[in-house]
Write an enzyme that holds these catalytic residues in place. Sequence first.
Site, mmCIF file in Angstrom:
data_model
loop_
_atom_site.group_PDB
_atom_site.id
_atom_site.type_symbol
_atom_site.label_atom_id
_atom_site.label_comp_id
_atom_site.label_asym_id
_atom_site.label_seq_id
_atom_site.Cartn_x
_atom_site.Cartn_y
_atom_site.Cartn_z
ATOM 1 N N GLU A 1 -3.335 2.171 19.152
ATOM 2 C CA GLU A 1 -2.973 2.536 20.529
ATOM 3 C C GLU A 1 -1.589 3.187 20.447
ATOM 4 O O GLU A 1 -0.628 2.548 20.005
ATOM 5 C CB GLU A 1 -2.940 1.264 21.394
ATOM 6 C CG GLU A 1 -2.653 1.524 22.859
ATOM 7 C CD GLU A 1 -2.641 0.227 23.679
ATOM 8 O OE1 GLU A 1 -2.163 -0.819 23.173
ATOM 9 O OE2 GLU A 1 -3.085 0.266 24.839
ATOM 10 N N HIS B 1 0.727 0.935 18.220
ATOM 11 C CA HIS B 1 0.232 -0.432 18.318
ATOM 12 C C HIS B 1 -1.021 -0.592 17.471
ATOM 13 O O HIS B 1 -2.107 -0.149 17.857
ATOM 14 C CB HIS B 1 -0.026 -0.761 19.797
ATOM 15 C CG HIS B 1 -0.474 -2.147 20.045
ATOM 16 N ND1 HIS B 1 -1.236 -2.502 21.140
ATOM 17 C CD2 HIS B 1 -0.273 -3.291 19.352
ATOM 18 C CE1 HIS B 1 -1.486 -3.797 21.086
ATOM 19 N NE2 HIS B 1 -0.910 -4.298 20.019
ATOM 20 N N ASN C 1 -3.633 -4.679 25.960
ATOM 21 C CA ASN C 1 -3.317 -6.033 26.401
ATOM 22 C C ASN C 1 -3.362 -6.210 27.908
ATOM 23 O O ASN C 1 -3.522 -7.321 28.399
ATOM 24 C CB ASN C 1 -1.975 -6.465 25.828
ATOM 25 C CG ASN C 1 -2.148 -6.853 24.374
ATOM 26 O OD1 ASN C 1 -3.136 -7.493 24.026
ATOM 27 N ND2 ASN C 1 -1.226 -6.448 23.528
ATOM 28 N N SER D 1 3.308 -4.954 21.286
ATOM 29 C CA SER D 1 2.047 -5.028 22.013
ATOM 30 C C SER D 1 2.278 -4.990 23.510
ATOM 31 O O SER D 1 1.329 -4.943 24.274
ATOM 32 C CB SER D 1 1.303 -6.303 21.620
ATOM 33 O OG SER D 1 2.184 -7.386 21.584
HETATM 34 N N1 CAA Z 1 -8.165 -7.881 4.681
HETATM 35 C C1 CAA Z 1 -9.296 -7.501 4.040
HETATM 36 N N2 CAA Z 1 -10.513 -7.905 4.408
HETATM 37 C C2 CAA Z 1 -10.605 -8.751 5.444
HETATM 38 C C3 CAA Z 1 -9.471 -9.202 6.163
HETATM 39 C C4 CAA Z 1 -8.211 -8.732 5.741
HETATM 40 N N3 CAA Z 1 -7.074 -9.076 6.355
HETATM 41 N N4 CAA Z 1 -9.896 -10.042 7.154
HETATM 42 C C5 CAA Z 1 -11.230 -10.113 7.058
HETATM 43 N N5 CAA Z 1 -11.662 -9.334 6.026
HETATM 44 C C6 CAA Z 1 -13.048 -9.090 5.626
HETATM 45 C C7 CAA Z 1 -13.699 -10.282 4.995
HETATM 46 O O1 CAA Z 1 -13.460 -10.340 3.609
HETATM 47 C C8 CAA Z 1 -15.168 -10.038 5.276
HETATM 48 O O2 CAA Z 1 -15.719 -9.127 4.366
HETATM 49 P P1 CAA Z 1 -17.322 -9.121 4.080
HETATM 50 O O3 CAA Z 1 -17.987 -9.048 5.407
HETATM 51 O O4 CAA Z 1 -17.535 -7.901 3.265
HETATM 52 O O5 CAA Z 1 -17.552 -10.409 3.362
HETATM 53 C C9 CAA Z 1 -15.143 -9.319 6.623
HETATM 54 O O6 CAA Z 1 -13.813 -8.826 6.796
HETATM 55 C C10 CAA Z 1 -15.500 -10.245 7.728
HETATM 56 O O7 CAA Z 1 -14.631 -11.377 7.699
HETATM 57 P P2 CAA Z 1 -15.086 -12.849 8.023
HETATM 58 O O8 CAA Z 1 -16.488 -13.072 7.536
HETATM 59 O O9 CAA Z 1 -14.016 -13.753 7.565
HETATM 60 O O10 CAA Z 1 -15.076 -12.973 9.600
HETATM 61 P P3 CAA Z 1 -15.615 -12.025 10.723
HETATM 62 O O11 CAA Z 1 -16.967 -11.508 10.413
HETATM 63 O O12 CAA Z 1 -15.407 -12.772 11.995
HETATM 64 O O13 CAA Z 1 -14.626 -10.782 10.716
HETATM 65 C C11 CAA Z 1 -12.752 -9.945 11.882
HETATM 66 C C12 CAA Z 1 -13.273 -10.944 10.865
HETATM 67 C C13 CAA Z 1 -12.797 -8.531 11.275
HETATM 68 C C14 CAA Z 1 -11.313 -10.343 12.126
HETATM 69 C C15 CAA Z 1 -13.655 -9.972 13.157
HETATM 70 O O14 CAA Z 1 -13.873 -11.289 13.568
HETATM 71 C C16 CAA Z 1 -13.053 -9.207 14.299
HETATM 72 O O15 CAA Z 1 -13.135 -8.011 14.377
HETATM 73 N N6 CAA Z 1 -12.452 -9.964 15.246
HETATM 74 C C17 CAA Z 1 -11.766 -9.400 16.409
HETATM 75 C C18 CAA Z 1 -10.420 -8.929 15.976
HETATM 76 C C19 CAA Z 1 -9.652 -8.405 17.122
HETATM 77 O O16 CAA Z 1 -10.062 -8.392 18.278
HETATM 78 N N7 CAA Z 1 -8.454 -7.958 16.801
HETATM 79 C C20 CAA Z 1 -7.544 -7.462 17.810
HETATM 80 C C21 CAA Z 1 -6.642 -8.584 18.187
HETATM 81 S S1 CAA Z 1 -5.518 -8.062 19.401
HETATM 82 C C22 CAA Z 1 -4.294 -7.349 18.513
HETATM 83 O O17 CAA Z 1 -4.266 -7.286 17.318
HETATM 84 C C23 CAA Z 1 -3.249 -6.725 19.268
HETATM 85 C C24 CAA Z 1 -2.405 -7.497 20.203
HETATM 86 O O18 CAA Z 1 -1.506 -6.878 20.721
HETATM 87 C C25 CAA Z 1 -2.580 -8.924 20.526
#
Ligand code: CAA
Length: 289
Positions: free
Chosen positions: A158, A146, A196, A125
Amino acid sequence: MTTTAQKTLNIAVIGAGTMGNGIAQTFASFGHKVALVEVEAAPLQRGMQNIRGSLDRFVKKATLTEQQAGEILGRITPSTDLAAALTGADLVIEAVFENEGVKKEVFRKVDAAAPAGAILASNTSSIPITRLAAVTGRPDKVIGMHFMNPVPLMKLVEVIRGERTSEETLRTTVAVAEGLGKTVGVSRDYPGFIANRILMPMINEAAFALYEGVATREDIDTIMKLGMNHPMGPLTLADFIGIDVIVEILDVLHAGFGDPKFRACPLLRKMVEAGKLGRKSGEGFYAYA
Ligand code: CAA
C-alpha cells in the site's frame, strides 16, 4: 521468488523487527543491497535469524537453492551505525515501533544523514505521512510504503502519498515495489489509509462479539474464515498482527476521525494490559507453544 534485480539499489531498512527483517529479505531477494539498522546488536541478530529461518522455508520447498539463500543473506549488512548504513542509500525504509514520536525522531536523524536525493519511506500502518514528512527538509521525497506481514509472501504494497509527496517520488516508489513482484494500491494520506481503515473495524468487531458472548473465539474465526474465504479468522489474524499494534492503530483511527465507531474494544485493552499480545508473547486470543 526471483533473485534477478531490474536495477540494483542501495536500500537502508531502519528497524529489524518482523516488518523490517521481512522488507530487508524481500529487497535482497531481488538483488538489491540492503543495510539493516538497529540501535542494538541483540534485535539485529534476531532479525537476521528470522531472515535465515524464512529463507530456509523457501529452500525446503525448493523455491530457492541453498546457494541462492546464501547470496541473499550476503546482500544484507546488519549495522548499528545509522550514518554509515545511510551512505549511498537510494531508498530508506523506516520500520520502527508504531509510535509517532519515535518515528519522527528517526525521520529527523535519517534526513540529516541520508544523501540529498534519497527517498525516505515509512512502513507505518497508520501514522500520517504528511506529519513525518514535515520534520524533514525534503517532504517531496517522503512517502508511505506499507508492506504486509509476512512480507516475502504477501503480494500487496500500500503506497501512501503525503500532501507534499511529488509525482516523481510516487512514480519511483511504485516502480520499485513492482520490481519486487508486488502489486501496488495507492492511498491518500488519511487515518489508516485503506488497509487498516477497513481491516481494523473488522477485527475490533470480532473482539466485541467475543466480549459480548455472542460466540466462541473458534466459532467467530470459523465463520469468518470459511464464510468469507479469508486465510485466517479475525481473532487468529489479530494474534498474528499483535494486539498492542491493533489498539495503537484503532486509537489513531479514533483520534483522526473523531468517530466512536473506531473505539477499541475494552477486551483488546485488557489483553494489552495483561501482556497477552498475540503470537509474539505466546498468548493472545489463543495460546501458542
Ligand atoms: N517466510 C517464508 N515462508 C513462509 C513464511 C515466512 N515468513 N510464513 C509462512 N510461510 C510459508 C510456509 O512455509 C508455508 O509453505 P507451504 O505451504 O509451501 O508449506 C506457507 O507459507 C503457508 O504457511 P502455514 O502453513 O504456516 O500457514 P498458512 O497456510 O495459514 O499461511 C499465511 C500463512 C501466509 C500467513 C496465511 O495464513 C495468510 O495469508 N494469512 C493472512 C495474513 C495477513 O492478512 N497479513 C496481513 C496482516 S495486516 C498487516 O500486515 C499490516 C498492518 O498494518 C497490520
